[in-house]
Design a protein around this motif. Structure first.
Motif, PDB file in Angstrom:
ATOM      1  N   LEU A   1       0.831  -1.207   0.000  1.00 56.00           N
ATOM      2  CA  LEU A   1       0.000   0.000   0.000  1.00 56.00           C
ATOM      3  C   LEU A   1       0.864   1.255   0.000  1.00 56.00           C
ATOM      4  N   GLU A   2       1.906   1.246   0.803  1.00 56.44           N
ATOM      5  CA  GLU A   2       2.803   2.408   0.862  1.00 56.44           C
ATOM      6  C   GLU A   2       3.521   2.621  -0.474  1.00 56.44           C
ATOM      7  N   ASP A   3       4.012   1.542  -1.071  1.00 57.03           N
ATOM      8  CA  ASP A   3       4.706   1.651  -2.360  1.00 57.03           C
ATOM      9  C   ASP A   3       3.772   2.143  -3.460  1.00 57.03           C
ATOM     10  N   LEU A   4       2.555   1.615  -3.479  1.00 63.07           N
ATOM     11  CA  LEU A   4       1.596   2.028  -4.505  1.00 63.07           C
ATOM     12  C   LEU A   4       1.163   3.481  -4.319  1.00 63.07           C
ATOM     13  N   ARG A   5       0.985   3.894  -3.070  1.00 62.49           N
ATOM     14  CA  ARG A   5       0.648   5.307  -2.830  1.00 62.49           C
ATOM     15  C   ARG A   5       1.756   6.223  -3.344  1.00 62.49           C
ATOM     16  N   ASP A   6       2.992   5.852  -3.075  1.00 60.28           N
ATOM     17  CA  ASP A   6       4.122   6.665  -3.559  1.00 60.28           C
ATOM     18  C   ASP A   6       4.178   6.682  -5.088  1.00 60.28           C
ATOM     19  N   ALA A   7       3.976   5.527  -5.704  1.00 60.28           N
ATOM     20  CA  ALA A   7       4.023   5.449  -7.167  1.00 60.28           C
ATOM     21  C   ALA A   7       2.916   6.290  -7.796  1.00 60.28           C
ATOM     22  N   TYR A   8       1.713   6.194  -7.262  1.00 56.52           N
ATOM     23  CA  TYR A   8       0.607   6.970  -7.833  1.00 56.52           C
ATOM     24  C   TYR A   8       0.723   8.457  -7.502  1.00 56.52           C
ATOM     25  N   ARG A   9       1.349   8.790  -6.383  1.00 58.62           N
ATOM     26  CA  ARG A   9       1.597  10.199  -6.082  1.00 58.62           C
ATOM     27  C   ARG A   9       2.525  10.793  -7.149  1.00 58.62           C
ATOM     28  N   GLN A  10       3.537  10.037  -7.533  1.00 59.70           N
ATOM     29  CA  GLN A  10       4.434  10.500  -8.599  1.00 59.70           C
ATOM     30  C   GLN A  10       3.701  10.586  -9.935  1.00 59.70           C
TER      31      GLN A  10
END
Length: 191
Positions: free
Chosen positions: A85-94
């Motif tokens: 979840l943390e990795d996906l949030r960071d990826a989609y934030r970018q």
């Protein structure tokens, strides 16, 4: 239209292209009603219908929040879910921020480029013998350059702000779904 206006006009067209591209991605491809999606997933998970929640996410496969939810539902352990979840949030934030820097840069370039075009238009008219009609045409070209430059700059700033708000909305949708999945994962593990 004067030759001196074309660089500003091309810059404006580039800004328009970036804005349309990002608006399409953020509003048509990535959008989902985050709270409703989170509530629907929560209802299905509370009934123990993990497959139904996953099927719902697959129906909304273009929405970023649904993609995050589907990936978390497919994950195994609780540490895997939280890190995913943390990795996906960071990826989609970018991904959400893509194009905003380009619009800001185009906005900063628009006025100096328009000013340079206006100077070129005026200096070409004032070189050699000066006729009143040449000066009038040069003033008209300079005004065109400045108008296109200012409008491009304003367009870039306004569209960047609107797209920033849309990006923030997509991130809120992802956060809503992540909260529900985090809570469901903790209750599944009996914490």
């Amino acid at each position: 239209m004067s030759f001196a206006v074309w660089p500003s006009l091309l810059l404006g067209l580039a800004a328009w292209g970036v804005a349309v591209w990002r608006a399409t991605v953020l509003n048509l491809h990535a959008a989902a009603d985050g709270p409703q999606l989170a509530a629907a997933i929560e209802r299905r998970l509370s009934r123990g219908d993990r497959a139904g929640a996953l099927a719902l996410c697959h129906k909304l496969a273009r929405a970023w929040a649904a993609v995050v939810a589907a990936a978390a539902l497919r994950a195994g352990s609780d540490t895997e879910v939280s890190s995913l979840l943390e990795d996906l949030r960071d990826a989609y934030r970018q991904r959400a921020q893509l194009g905003l820097g380009a619009l800001s840069a185009l906005s900063r370039m628009a006025f100096p480029l328009a000013l340079a075009g206006a100077v070129v238009a005026l200096s070409s008219a004032l070189a050699g013998e000066v006729a009143v009609t040449q000066v009038e045409r040069a003033l008209g070209s300079a005004l065109q350059c400045m108008t296109v430059g200012v409008l491009t700059s304003v367009f870039c700033r306004v569209s960047a702000e609107l797209l920033r708000k849309q990006a923030s909305q997509r991130m809120l949708e992802i956060a809503a779904v992540a909260r529900v999945l985090g809570a469901a994962n903790e209750s599944r593990l009996g914490r």
